[in-house]
Design a protein around this motif. Sequence first.
Motif, mmCIF file in Angstrom:
data_model
loop_
_atom_site.group_PDB
_atom_site.id
_atom_site.type_symbol
_atom_site.label_atom_id
_atom_site.label_comp_id
_atom_site.label_asym_id
_atom_site.label_seq_id
_atom_site.Cartn_x
_atom_site.Cartn_y
_atom_site.Cartn_z
ATOM 1 N N SER A 1 12.333 72.396 66.861
ATOM 2 C CA SER A 1 12.906 71.819 68.082
ATOM 3 C C SER A 1 11.966 70.740 68.502
ATOM 4 N N TYR A 2 10.734 71.178 68.920
ATOM 5 C CA TYR A 2 9.767 70.295 69.541
ATOM 6 C C TYR A 2 9.259 69.096 68.539
ATOM 7 N N LEU A 3 9.089 69.681 67.267
ATOM 8 C CA LEU A 3 8.624 68.678 66.266
ATOM 9 C C LEU A 3 9.660 67.481 66.149
ATOM 10 N N HIS A 4 10.874 67.899 66.092
ATOM 11 C CA HIS A 4 11.935 66.962 66.084
ATOM 12 C C HIS A 4 12.025 65.735 67.349
ATOM 13 N N PHE A 5 11.768 66.441 68.479
ATOM 14 C CA PHE A 5 11.756 65.671 69.662
ATOM 15 C C PHE A 5 10.527 64.801 69.436
ATOM 16 N N ILE A 6 9.305 65.204 69.233
ATOM 17 C CA ILE A 6 8.360 64.289 68.874
ATOM 18 C C ILE A 6 8.444 63.224 67.984
ATOM 19 N N ARG A 7 9.298 63.540 66.897
ATOM 20 C CA ARG A 7 9.580 62.528 66.111
ATOM 21 C C ARG A 7 10.396 61.496 66.826
ATOM 22 N N SER A 8 11.400 61.970 67.291
ATOM 23 C CA SER A 8 12.567 61.009 68.139
ATOM 24 C C SER A 8 11.742 60.064 69.188
ATOM 25 N N SER A 9 10.707 60.659 69.672
ATOM 26 C CA SER A 9 9.871 60.111 70.520
ATOM 27 C C SER A 9 8.982 58.743 69.930
ATOM 28 N N LEU A 10 8.581 59.314 68.878
ATOM 29 C CA LEU A 10 7.774 58.079 68.233
ATOM 30 C C LEU A 10 8.320 57.335 67.514
ATOM 31 N N LEU A 11 9.766 57.374 67.155
ATOM 32 C CA LEU A 11 10.485 56.539 66.609
ATOM 33 C C LEU A 11 11.402 55.623 67.601
ATOM 34 N N ASP A 12 11.351 55.921 68.898
ATOM 35 C CA ASP A 12 12.298 55.315 69.851
ATOM 36 C C ASP A 12 11.688 53.980 69.960
ATOM 37 N N PRO A 13 12.883 53.015 69.855
ATOM 38 C CA PRO A 13 12.533 51.491 69.883
ATOM 39 C C PRO A 13 12.042 51.160 71.269
ATOM 40 N N GLN A 14 12.483 51.741 72.259
ATOM 41 C CA GLN A 14 12.108 51.433 73.703
ATOM 42 C C GLN A 14 10.736 51.732 74.037
ATOM 43 N N SER A 15 9.953 52.485 73.211
ATOM 44 C CA SER A 15 8.706 53.092 73.539
ATOM 45 C C SER A 15 7.563 51.671 73.319
ATOM 46 N N PRO A 16 6.493 52.024 74.078
ATOM 47 C CA PRO A 16 5.417 50.958 74.047
ATOM 48 C C PRO A 16 4.629 50.720 72.909
ATOM 49 N N LEU A 17 4.853 51.638 71.869
ATOM 50 C CA LEU A 17 4.066 51.752 70.685
ATOM 51 C C LEU A 17 4.506 50.406 69.736
ATOM 52 N N PRO A 18 3.497 49.906 69.253
ATOM 53 C CA PRO A 18 3.683 48.810 68.337
ATOM 54 C C PRO A 18 4.824 48.935 66.985
ATOM 55 N N PRO A 19 5.529 47.985 66.850
ATOM 56 C CA PRO A 19 6.643 48.238 65.717
ATOM 57 C C PRO A 19 6.041 48.582 64.431
ATOM 58 N N LEU A 20 6.904 49.523 63.839
ATOM 59 C CA LEU A 20 6.534 50.138 62.520
ATOM 60 C C LEU A 20 6.406 48.932 61.459
ATOM 61 N N PRO A 21 5.514 49.089 60.488
ATOM 62 C CA PRO A 21 5.582 47.734 59.321
ATOM 63 C C PRO A 21 7.037 47.703 58.974
ATOM 64 N N ALA A 22 6.976 46.339 58.542
ATOM 65 C CA ALA A 22 8.471 45.860 57.984
ATOM 66 C C ALA A 22 9.058 46.836 57.061
ATOM 67 N N ALA A 23 8.008 47.234 55.967
ATOM 68 C CA ALA A 23 8.571 48.152 54.917
ATOM 69 C C ALA A 23 7.646 49.298 54.739
ATOM 70 N N PRO A 24 8.019 50.201 55.687
ATOM 71 C CA PRO A 24 7.197 51.431 55.468
ATOM 72 C C PRO A 24 7.276 52.270 54.356
ATOM 73 N N ALA A 25 6.316 52.876 53.872
ATOM 74 C CA ALA A 25 6.498 53.932 52.938
ATOM 75 C C ALA A 25 7.576 55.019 53.262
ATOM 76 N N PRO A 26 8.378 55.449 52.239
ATOM 77 C CA PRO A 26 9.367 56.498 52.336
ATOM 78 C C PRO A 26 8.960 57.526 52.829
#
Length: 737
Positions: free
Chosen positions: A699-724
């Motif tokens: 549950s907590y790992l999934h929440f961390i993943r959703s936070s890292l993938l949130d488009p509203q976060s201040p993190l820089p965008p993921l690369p255009a063609a990320p590795a699968p």
Amino acid sequence: MSKPSAGAPAALPGLDAVRRAFYEWARTDGTTWIYIAKVLIAAFLTMWLAMRLELPQPSTACVTVFIVMQPQSGQVFAKSFYRLLGTLIGLSVMIVLIALFAQERVLFLLTAAIWIGLCTAGAARYRDFRAYACVLAGYTATLIGVPATTHPETAFMQAIWRVMEISLGIGCATLISAVLLPQTTTAALRNALYVRFGTFVAFMFDSLNLKLDRRAFVAGNVRFASEAVGLEAMRTAGAFEDPHTRLRSRRLARLNSEFMTLTTRFHALHQLRERLRTHGQELLLAKLRPCVEPLEALLVPLSERPLTVPDAERLAQHLGGLRDDLRSRIRSARRELGDVSADTLLDFDSAAELLYRLVDDLYNYAQTHASLGAHHHEREQWEQEFTTKANPLAAAVSGLRAALVILLFGAFWIYSAWPSGGMFALNAVAIMALVSSSPNPPRTAMQMAQGTALAAIFGIFIGLFVLPRIDGFVLLCLVMAPVFALGAFLSTRPRWAGVGPGLLIFFCVGSLPANHTVFDPAGLFNTYIAMLLSMIISAAVIAVVLPPNAPWMWRRLERDLRLRIRYAVSGPMHNLVTGFESGTRDLVVQAYGLAASNPEVQRNLLRWMFLVLEVGHAVIELRRDQADLPHTPAYAADTPWRQANRALGRALVRLFTQPTADNRLRAVCAVQQSIAAAQAAAEPYELHFERAPIRRVLSYLHFIRSSLLDPQSPLPPLPAAPAPLPSPPEPEPRHAA
């Protein structure tokens, strides 16, 4: 009945209306005038005693009154204690320096500059009452040491007189504050605790029912963060004035820590719900709704209401039953989901886990609040501490700036032989130290310079044209009262908070007559010129030489905020939760105040705060769950899923230290691998909501993943063609709740 004519005079208000208006005035403007009256009484009592006891400088005692006097008595006691402590330390150090360098002013100034720099850096580091002790340790050393360089034989007696004058001012201020219409910090603390919970409950309901827009939601979280920092200061001050508060000090600290955890948990749940709604998971949210409704029904009566001790006792009893009922509701809702994807199950498990933990946090908070009714309680056993954070570079810059200023001003005094050069250097030290912990030091310094300018106008007029024409202590009080009242009034207004102290302190220094009064117009002009010039030049130095509210400081504080993830990943377990929560909020409050003139910087800081709290709190929960795992092979430290979690911690530290797109991708891949490893692990227990450590980890790992993938976060965008990214395996049939 006939109606009154339009021209008839209005009826006079009744007695009840007058009483209500008086009570309303007493709660608002009345408190200000009570404070002003207490300041005047304490100052005049101090001045009378200082003159009757024939202390050399009654102005020092009066300045002490104006510095330590606060609207609440607990703050007066705390500030008085640390002022006396700082004074004793500063005097001890300065006597040693004078003994070593009595015949060499250059070496004396060098060593004094080092000491003052260290004290100023300490004030910038602590920013609470301990900071005030640091300020006084440096300021007092200068106050005694600078004049004593020309007459070192008088240094010891000056130190003795200084302690007596300060002690007299502290005694009078604390006496008047505690006896005359006292406004206690304990009462303010109790009111803040009672009101805060009802405000938070209303905030919860408005958020859950989509009544708050993004701006209002962010403002609410900023307010709760500021209140947590302010309540810790009130708790510390309240312990000085009330034995009942001292008996409950650890419980109050625990209550504040639990409230910070509670707000973080609700924010995480709110963010996850918003992400699920954005991704069209309305069915999942509908299944969770029956789990949320009992909590809403329980808390509705407490919305916008003070939470008393009896209310907290009843709330704790109801929440204890709700926790047991919530487990069965979650299991039923999970079964009703049917055959859904692994990601949907993880979404449900994460939301259900956060909801259950929210109820558990509410239960803990209610228990601690209810325990405040007893003098002694087991919940007083609380070892975690509220931890303040400061940027080491900023503190070092403040200390270096103060040391350079005292060297430059002292050198000017030595080479110019200006009679008021000692005052010129002394006030520079005072202003540098006093504004070191201010949110906007250049502005505060300029405001104090404005107050000093007012003090010069009033002081020169009164000193030259009024004091020579009066006789007696009563007339002296009548002459001084308007100036004192104006300064006290200005100090209660946030917009002019620096002007009031500048007027009061430097009017006393320049114009309050000593026991051995000398009519010296040239000396009076020289004194005020020295004070005003030192204020203006010090403000200019603060504004030019690496000012604390410059962009470099925002960036440093933002980096410190991001590095709180490192503390969550590797900090000591004994103070992990409170240390992380309090340090993060303290950094945000500092940075938010420094960036007051730049709303875009403030918004970016808040976005980082939310992300750091979300991810950091999830990491802490992972660490706590892993620390409590049973000693079985499935949970051993060398299992693949435990190793993957350690790799995830390193990836998160790397990401928040250097937030680049590549590091974000690495962190997302690391959390995916942790999820895959945990799903592949063999749980030795039947998976259900009560007993399933790996399910909670997922549950907590999934929440961390959703936070890292949130488009509203201040993190820089993921690369255009990320590795699968690796796909998690489908859950086994026994994985159902």
